[in-house]
Design an enzyme around this catalytic site. Structure first.
Site, PDB file in Angstrom:
ATOM      1  N   GLU A   1     -72.717 -13.867  49.034  1.00 11.55           N
ATOM      2  CA  GLU A   1     -72.115 -14.164  47.719  1.00 11.55           C
ATOM      3  C   GLU A   1     -72.988 -15.106  46.893  1.00 11.55           C
ATOM      4  O   GLU A   1     -73.910 -15.743  47.407  1.00 11.55           O
ATOM      5  CB  GLU A   1     -70.726 -14.770  47.896  1.00 11.55           C
ATOM      6  CG  GLU A   1     -70.765 -16.083  48.649  1.00 11.55           C
ATOM      7  CD  GLU A   1     -69.645 -17.035  48.247  1.00 11.55           C
ATOM      8  OE1 GLU A   1     -69.452 -17.280  47.041  1.00 11.55           O
ATOM      9  OE2 GLU A   1     -68.977 -17.549  49.170  1.00 11.55           O
TER      10      GLU A   1
ATOM     11  N   ASP B   1     -59.197 -14.134  46.716  1.00 11.11           N
ATOM     12  CA  ASP B   1     -59.880 -13.640  47.922  1.00 11.11           C
ATOM     13  C   ASP B   1     -58.880 -13.001  48.885  1.00 11.11           C
ATOM     14  O   ASP B   1     -59.187 -12.011  49.554  1.00 11.11           O
ATOM     15  CB  ASP B   1     -60.576 -14.798  48.681  1.00 11.11           C
ATOM     16  CG  ASP B   1     -61.716 -15.427  47.902  1.00 11.11           C
ATOM     17  OD1 ASP B   1     -62.060 -14.920  46.817  1.00 11.11           O
ATOM     18  OD2 ASP B   1     -62.247 -16.450  48.385  1.00 11.11           O
TER      19      ASP B   1
ATOM     20  N   LYS C   1     -61.484 -23.045  53.899  1.00 13.48           N
ATOM     21  CA  LYS C   1     -61.919 -24.412  53.627  1.00 13.48           C
ATOM     22  C   LYS C   1     -60.793 -25.399  53.905  1.00 13.48           C
ATOM     23  O   LYS C   1     -59.638 -25.145  53.593  1.00 13.48           O
ATOM     24  CB  LYS C   1     -62.361 -24.528  52.168  1.00 13.48           C
ATOM     25  CG  LYS C   1     -63.718 -23.884  51.952  1.00 13.48           C
ATOM     26  CD  LYS C   1     -64.171 -24.008  50.526  1.00 13.48           C
ATOM     27  CE  LYS C   1     -63.428 -23.070  49.625  1.00 13.48           C
ATOM     28  NZ  LYS C   1     -63.986 -21.767  49.443  1.00 13.48           N
TER      29      LYS C   1
HETATM   30  N1  PSU Z   1     -67.160 -21.177  50.504  1.00 10.53           N
HETATM   31  C1  PSU Z   1     -68.087 -22.140  50.370  1.00 10.53           C
HETATM   32  N2  PSU Z   1     -68.402 -22.568  49.124  1.00 10.53           N
HETATM   33  C2  PSU Z   1     -67.872 -21.948  48.011  1.00 10.53           C
HETATM   34  C3  PSU Z   1     -66.912 -20.905  48.169  1.00 10.53           C
HETATM   35  C4  PSU Z   1     -66.594 -20.569  49.440  1.00 10.53           C
HETATM   36  O1  PSU Z   1     -68.597 -22.652  51.355  1.00 10.53           O
HETATM   37  O2  PSU Z   1     -68.247 -22.301  46.921  1.00 10.53           O
HETATM   38  C5  PSU Z   1     -66.366 -20.167  46.965  1.00 10.53           C
HETATM   39  C6  PSU Z   1     -66.243 -18.684  47.357  1.00 10.53           C
HETATM   40  O3  PSU Z   1     -66.967 -17.944  46.413  1.00 10.53           O
HETATM   41  C7  PSU Z   1     -64.764 -18.400  47.256  1.00 10.53           C
HETATM   42  C8  PSU Z   1     -64.379 -19.325  46.155  1.00 10.53           C
HETATM   43  O4  PSU Z   1     -64.491 -17.046  46.996  1.00 10.53           O
HETATM   44  O5  PSU Z   1     -65.073 -20.528  46.507  1.00 10.53           O
HETATM   45  C9  PSU Z   1     -62.879 -19.480  46.081  1.00 10.53           C
HETATM   46  O6  PSU Z   1     -62.543 -19.902  44.786  1.00 10.53           O
HETATM   47  P1  PSU Z   1     -61.012 -19.885  44.337  1.00 10.53           P
HETATM   48  O7  PSU Z   1     -60.334 -20.873  45.237  1.00 10.53           O
HETATM   49  O8  PSU Z   1     -61.069 -20.323  42.897  1.00 10.53           O
HETATM   50  O9  PSU Z   1     -60.516 -18.486  44.514  1.00 10.53           O
END
Ligand code: PSU
Ligand code: MN
Length: 309
Positions: free
Chosen positions: A29, A146, A163
């Site tokens: 990604e 996601d 996370k």
């Molecule tokens: N994992 C990491 N660093 C990141 C992300 C995931 O170690 O920056 C990113 C991924 O692209 C994931 C996004 O899809 O954070 C999730 O964002 P949100 O919570 O806004 O959906």
């Protein structure tokens, strides 16, 4: 693939050839490059992940958007552009069509990368941690796209769990509701990103690449959607829960006070935790990203070796 769909995609030559020959390709990604980590750690890790995929005999395809085209296999210059330019659009499913129409650059999230990978015929993908249900989601309804993408798009996502800034129990509940298999790779528990284990038992564990390849083949033959494989962060980079939890609580409080919402929440929380832990979380983040790239390449190799090509 239809011509309409293809008109939106540019393939790196090497990736196009590998796909035609049904060889192992691993998507990576770009949100982690543009928004997840800062320069130069972002570029270093993007390159290290590509090397890790190659070292296992698979072809890396970092996914992003350049001037309104989905790129499957960004060049080093394009990765550098995403990693050093401010104001790059973070692209999830909802953002894709507008980003293409405006001919902008974009960095794809897990959801965005899965979607683009699937359009392009790539089935394996390595990331750091998937997005999930945020703490306080019962009020905010902040649930990462996601999770829904995983339920509908047939791509295997290798991650180090969700996370630790998230509510892991609610994330697992949501994945269960959406019918997404979450498999512990050589572990019984959901990994917790910077920390090896979360104390949450998973319904399935796997220790054998052959079994995993067989499982995803059936998953996709039966059109059951995506799969999450959780690989714990390598031991020597794993963090302790205590200080991390403190940093996370503080980050969450600040985000609330400053009224940070929507797509900005995750980058803010990650950035704050990195600051408070003086880069320790960044080292853990890099190590787990590279580890996940290695495993994704091994899984992809096992899958394509098993197919009757
Ligand atoms: N994992 C990491 N660093 C990141 C992300 C995931 O170690 O920056 C990113 C991924 O692209 C994931 C996004 O899809 O954070 C999730 O964002 P949100 O919570 O806004 O959906
Ligand atoms: Mn969100």
């Amino acid at each position: 693939m239809t011509t309409e769909l293809l008109s939106h995609i540019t393939f790196a030559e090497e990736v196009g050839v590998a796909l035609q020959e049904q060889r192992a390709v691993v998507a990576l990604e770009s949100t982690v490059i543009a928004h997840g980590l800062s320069y130069p750690a972002n570029i270093e890790v993007a390159q290290a992940m590509e090397r890790a995929v190659r070292a296992e005999g698979a072809v890396p395809a970092t996914v992003g958007i350049r001037d309104g085209k989905i790129v499957i296999g960004l060049s080093q210059e394009e990765i550098l552009h995403l990693g050093t330019t401010g104001n790059i659009q973070k692209v999830s499913r909802r953002d894709l069509a507008m980003t293409l129409a405006q001919r902008r650059w974009g960095a794809t999230t897990v959801a965005g990368t899965m979607l683009c990978a699937h359009m392009a015929g790539v089935r394996f993908f390595a990331t750091g941690g998937i997005g999930g249900v945020h703490r306080g989601a019962t009020q905010s309804m902040d649930i990462s796209a996601d999770l829904l993408e995983l339920s509908r798009t047939p791509v295997l996502v290798v991650c180090a769990g969700a996370k630790s800034i998230l509510d892991l129990d609610l994330t697992l509940e949501y994945l269960e509701t959406q019918g997404v298999p979450v498999i512990g790779w050589q572990t019984d528990e959901l990994p917790a990103f910077y920390v090896r284990s979360s104390g949450r038992r998973l319904p399935h564990r796997c220790d054998d690449v052959g079994l995993l390849a067989a499982m995803v083949r059936i998953q996709w033959e039966c059109r059951l959607g995506g799969v999450v494989v959780g690989c714990p962060v390598p031991e020597q980079y794993a963090m302790e829960t205590g200080p991390l939890e403190e940093a996370t609580e503080e980050a969450l409080r600040l985000a609330r006070e400053r009224g940070i919402r929507g797509a900005a929440v995750t980058p803010f929380l990650l950035g704050h935790v990195a600051e408070v832990t003086r880069g320790e979380s960044v080292e853990a983040n890099k190590a787990l990203l590279v580890n996940n790239a290695t495993w994704a390449a091994r899984f992809a190799r096992a899958y394509y070796q098993g197919s009757s090509v």
